[in-house]
Design a protein around this motif. Structure first.
Motif, PDB file in Angstrom:
ATOM      1  N   GLU A  24       0.838  -1.149   0.151  1.00 31.52           N
ATOM      2  CA  GLU A  24       0.017   0.090   0.022  1.00 31.52           C
ATOM      3  C   GLU A  24       0.792   1.394  -0.108  1.00 31.52           C
ATOM      4  O   GLU A  24       0.536   2.173  -0.914  1.00 31.52           O
ATOM      5  N   GLU A  25       1.851   1.414   0.748  1.00 30.21           N
ATOM      6  CA  GLU A  25       3.040   2.452   0.863  1.00 30.21           C
ATOM      7  C   GLU A  25       3.435   2.706  -0.384  1.00 30.21           C
ATOM      8  O   GLU A  25       3.710   3.810  -0.917  1.00 30.21           O
ATOM      9  N   ILE A  26       3.968   1.615  -1.130  1.00 27.72           N
ATOM     10  CA  ILE A  26       4.579   1.485  -2.290  1.00 27.72           C
ATOM     11  C   ILE A  26       3.801   2.270  -3.435  1.00 27.72           C
ATOM     12  O   ILE A  26       4.024   3.123  -4.225  1.00 27.72           O
ATOM     13  N   LYS A  27       2.465   1.694  -3.556  1.00 27.69           N
ATOM     14  CA  LYS A  27       1.654   2.053  -4.303  1.00 27.69           C
ATOM     15  C   LYS A  27       0.990   3.667  -4.456  1.00 27.69           C
ATOM     16  O   LYS A  27       1.197   4.210  -5.226  1.00 27.69           O
ATOM     17  N   ILE A  32       8.898   2.379  -7.000  1.00 23.80           N
ATOM     18  CA  ILE A  32       9.191   1.259  -6.263  1.00 23.80           C
ATOM     19  C   ILE A  32      10.780   1.445  -6.476  1.00 23.80           C
ATOM     20  O   ILE A  32      11.248   1.605  -7.459  1.00 23.80           O
ATOM     21  N   LYS A  33      11.447   1.116  -5.223  1.00 19.81           N
ATOM     22  CA  LYS A  33      12.949   1.076  -5.077  1.00 19.81           C
ATOM     23  C   LYS A  33      13.539  -0.229  -5.536  1.00 19.81           C
ATOM     24  O   LYS A  33      13.200  -1.197  -4.623  1.00 19.81           O
ATOM     25  N   ILE A  34      14.179  -0.696  -6.456  1.00 20.77           N
ATOM     26  CA  ILE A  34      14.513  -2.023  -6.771  1.00 20.77           C
ATOM     27  C   ILE A  34      16.151  -1.880  -6.647  1.00 20.77           C
ATOM     28  O   ILE A  34      16.884  -1.010  -7.259  1.00 20.77           O
ATOM     29  N   ALA A  35      16.726  -2.825  -6.108  1.00 22.98           N
ATOM     30  CA  ALA A  35      18.294  -3.193  -6.076  1.00 22.98           C
ATOM     31  C   ALA A  35      18.637  -3.979  -6.887  1.00 22.98           C
ATOM     32  O   ALA A  35      17.870  -5.199  -6.942  1.00 22.98           O
ATOM     33  N   THR A  36      19.825  -4.049  -7.715  1.00 23.58           N
ATOM     34  CA  THR A  36      20.292  -5.195  -8.354  1.00 23.58           C
ATOM     35  C   THR A  36      22.087  -4.812  -8.365  1.00 23.58           C
ATOM     36  O   THR A  36      22.449  -3.703  -7.623  1.00 23.58           O
ATOM     37  N   GLU A  37      22.678  -5.710  -8.848  1.00 23.29           N
ATOM     38  CA  GLU A  37      24.100  -5.219  -8.749  1.00 23.29           C
ATOM     39  C   GLU A  37      24.743  -4.385  -9.755  1.00 23.29           C
ATOM     40  O   GLU A  37      25.736  -3.632  -9.744  1.00 23.29           O
ATOM     41  N   ASP A  87      15.991  -2.194   4.934  1.00 21.84           N
ATOM     42  CA  ASP A  87      14.919  -1.360   4.260  1.00 21.84           C
ATOM     43  C   ASP A  87      15.638  -0.260   3.493  1.00 21.84           C
ATOM     44  O   ASP A  87      14.795   0.729   3.362  1.00 21.84           O
ATOM     45  N   ARG A  88      16.510  -0.555   2.901  1.00 22.27           N
ATOM     46  CA  ARG A  88      17.154   0.360   1.869  1.00 22.27           C
ATOM     47  C   ARG A  88      16.484   0.124   0.536  1.00 22.27           C
ATOM     48  O   ARG A  88      16.667   1.145  -0.488  1.00 22.27           O
ATOM     49  N   TYR A  89      15.786  -0.757   0.057  1.00 26.47           N
ATOM     50  CA  TYR A  89      14.699  -0.913  -1.090  1.00 26.47           C
ATOM     51  C   TYR A  89      13.983  -1.810  -0.835  1.00 26.47           C
ATOM     52  O   TYR A  89      13.599  -2.503   0.180  1.00 26.47           O
ATOM     53  N   ASP A  90      12.947  -1.983  -1.980  1.00 28.63           N
ATOM     54  CA  ASP A  90      11.827  -2.561  -1.445  1.00 28.63           C
ATOM     55  C   ASP A  90      12.003  -4.085  -1.922  1.00 28.63           C
ATOM     56  O   ASP A  90      11.512  -4.987  -1.501  1.00 28.63           O
ATOM     57  N   PHE A  91      12.751  -4.438  -3.100  1.00 26.05           N
ATOM     58  CA  PHE A  91      13.053  -5.817  -3.411  1.00 26.05           C
ATOM     59  C   PHE A  91      14.507  -5.711  -4.447  1.00 26.05           C
ATOM     60  O   PHE A  91      14.824  -4.758  -4.790  1.00 26.05           O
ATOM     61  N   VAL A  92      14.990  -6.944  -4.378  1.00 23.73           N
ATOM     62  CA  VAL A  92      16.324  -7.293  -5.085  1.00 23.73           C
ATOM     63  C   VAL A  92      15.938  -8.273  -6.229  1.00 23.73           C
ATOM     64  O   VAL A  92      15.211  -9.148  -6.009  1.00 23.73           O
ATOM     65  N   SER A 217       4.601  -9.896   2.655  1.00 23.55           N
ATOM     66  CA  SER A 217       3.685 -10.681   1.720  1.00 23.55           C
ATOM     67  C   SER A 217       2.823  -9.956   0.654  1.00 23.55           C
ATOM     68  O   SER A 217       2.630 -10.647  -0.191  1.00 23.55           O
ATOM     69  N   GLY A 218       2.431  -8.826   1.150  1.00 21.40           N
ATOM     70  CA  GLY A 218       1.733  -8.031   0.296  1.00 21.40           C
ATOM     71  C   GLY A 218       2.384  -7.808  -1.172  1.00 21.40           C
ATOM     72  O   GLY A 218       1.858  -7.787  -2.191  1.00 21.40           O
ATOM     73  N   LEU A 219       3.642  -7.135  -0.791  1.00 22.67           N
ATOM     74  CA  LEU A 219       4.437  -6.923  -2.071  1.00 22.67           C
ATOM     75  C   LEU A 219       4.781  -8.436  -2.883  1.00 22.67           C
ATOM     76  O   LEU A 219       4.790  -8.316  -4.169  1.00 22.67           O
ATOM     77  N   LEU A 220       5.229  -9.435  -2.112  1.00 29.13           N
ATOM     78  CA  LEU A 220       5.400 -10.612  -2.869  1.00 29.13           C
ATOM     79  C   LEU A 220       4.349 -11.127  -3.678  1.00 29.13           C
ATOM     80  O   LEU A 220       4.621 -11.399  -4.679  1.00 29.13           O
ATOM     81  N   LYS A 221       3.320 -10.835  -3.149  1.00 32.99           N
ATOM     82  CA  LYS A 221       1.896 -11.311  -4.105  1.00 32.99           C
ATOM     83  C   LYS A 221       1.899 -10.366  -5.189  1.00 32.99           C
ATOM     84  O   LYS A 221       1.689 -11.037  -6.202  1.00 32.99           O
ATOM     85  N   GLU A 222       1.946  -9.304  -5.073  1.00 33.77           N
ATOM     86  CA  GLU A 222       1.960  -8.335  -6.343  1.00 33.77           C
ATOM     87  C   GLU A 222       3.167  -8.795  -7.374  1.00 33.77           C
ATOM     88  O   GLU A 222       2.751  -8.554  -8.625  1.00 33.77           O
ATOM     89  N   LEU A 223       4.063  -8.839  -6.877  1.00 33.50           N
ATOM     90  CA  LEU A 223       5.426  -9.225  -7.884  1.00 33.50           C
ATOM     91  C   LEU A 223       4.956 -10.472  -8.379  1.00 33.50           C
ATOM     92  O   LEU A 223       5.334 -10.476  -9.663  1.00 33.50           O
ATOM     93  N   ASN A 224       4.665 -11.510  -7.804  1.00 29.95           N
ATOM     94  CA  ASN A 224       4.143 -12.661  -8.322  1.00 29.95           C
ATOM     95  C   ASN A 224       3.102 -12.894  -9.477  1.00 29.95           C
ATOM     96  O   ASN A 224       3.233 -13.520 -10.475  1.00 29.95           O
TER      97      ASN A 224
END
Ligand code: ARG
Length: 251
Positions: A24-27, A32-37, A87-92, A217-224
């Motif tokens: 809800e907060e992300i929405k 959305i803050k995404i981390a990668t290498e 909590d530096r980003y929403d997902f990796v 789990s909320g974010l996980l559900k949306e990503l899936n």
């Protein structure tokens, strides 16, 4: 590796009070803050000044479906899951293989590709696990390659590098007998180096997935849900064929 894993597990327990952003907060924020290498071609890399790659394009597609803008964060591979738990980003999304150790520290989405760790060597070098006996092997630190190469009976020196591309460079420079890395990365390396290196056996298989902070789990559900859509509406197939000339989804 052991130390890193312990740290990850400890962090999962210690940082339980800090709250990851909920779906809800992300929405609500619209971004959305995404981390990668950003150093693991062809999955995530910097070309010119642009962050690109299979996973970068896929994540952008998922964000579009979710109606969100993307803010990218790049971090050394070994720091990515730790930063997630801070909590530096929403997902990796950084080609993390789903392992029981990592699953203690984070929650994995459904896999977005299936692959394996494979040997690459110079002609005449070790092509099989048995042939790695007494040999010097280069791998990226904090990876499943390191974990699995260490398990090879009698393996010689295992040299770790902060970046996978540095481990490849060690092979090219003749400082090690073999490099173990992603199967698809290996195919690209062999192509680019025209006959100077060859691909040997696959040492292990793995399913690769995005990670969210444990319990998000909320974010996980949306990503899936977004991933499932990409897998069926043709967008995944298009991005995959662009980078690999084939569909790399798990079958
Ligand atoms: N698949 C391997 C693992 O799970 C390597 C991932 C490396 N990713 C990267 N962005 N360098 O450990």
């Amino acid at each position: 590796m052991k130390k890193t894993l312990l740290t990850l597990t400890a962090l999962a327990l210690l940082t339980g009070s800090a709250e990851a952003r909920t779906w809800e907060e992300i929405k609500r924020s619209g971004t959305i803050k995404i981390a990668t290498e950003g150093a693991f071609p062809p999955f995530n890399m910097i070309k010119g000044k642009q962050l690109t790659g299979f996973e970068v394009d896929l994540a952008k597609e998922l964000a579009t479906q979710l109606g969100l803008k993307v803010q990218w964060v790049t971090q050394p591979f070994d720091n990515l899951l730790i930063g997630l738990n801070q909590d530096r980003y929403d997902f990796v999304i950084a080609s993390h293989g789903i392992t029981p150790e990592r699953a203690k520290a984070v929650n994995f989405a459904n896999p977005h590709y299936c692959t394996g760790g494979a040997i690459v060597t110079r002609p005449g070098g070790p092509m099989t696990a048995a042939a790695l006996k007494g040999k010097k092997v280069a791998v990226q630190v904090g990876t499943t390659y390191l974990e699995n190469v260490r398990k090879v009976p009698g393996v010689g020196d295992v040299k770790t590098f902060p970046k996978d591309t540095d481990a490849q460079a060690a092979l090219m420079a003749g400082r090690v007998d073999a490099w173990v890395g992603d199967k698809f990365t290996g195919i690209d390396l062999v192509k680019a180096q025209k006959g100077k290196v060859i691909q040997g056996d696959m040492l292990f298989k793995e399913s690769i997935a995005m990670a969210v902070k444990k319990g998000n789990s909320g974010l996980l559900k949306e990503l899936n849900a977004a991933l499932a859509k990409a897998l069926t509406n043709g967008s995944y197939a298009k991005i995959s064929s662009q980078y690999f000339g084939q569909d790399v989804r798990c079958k």
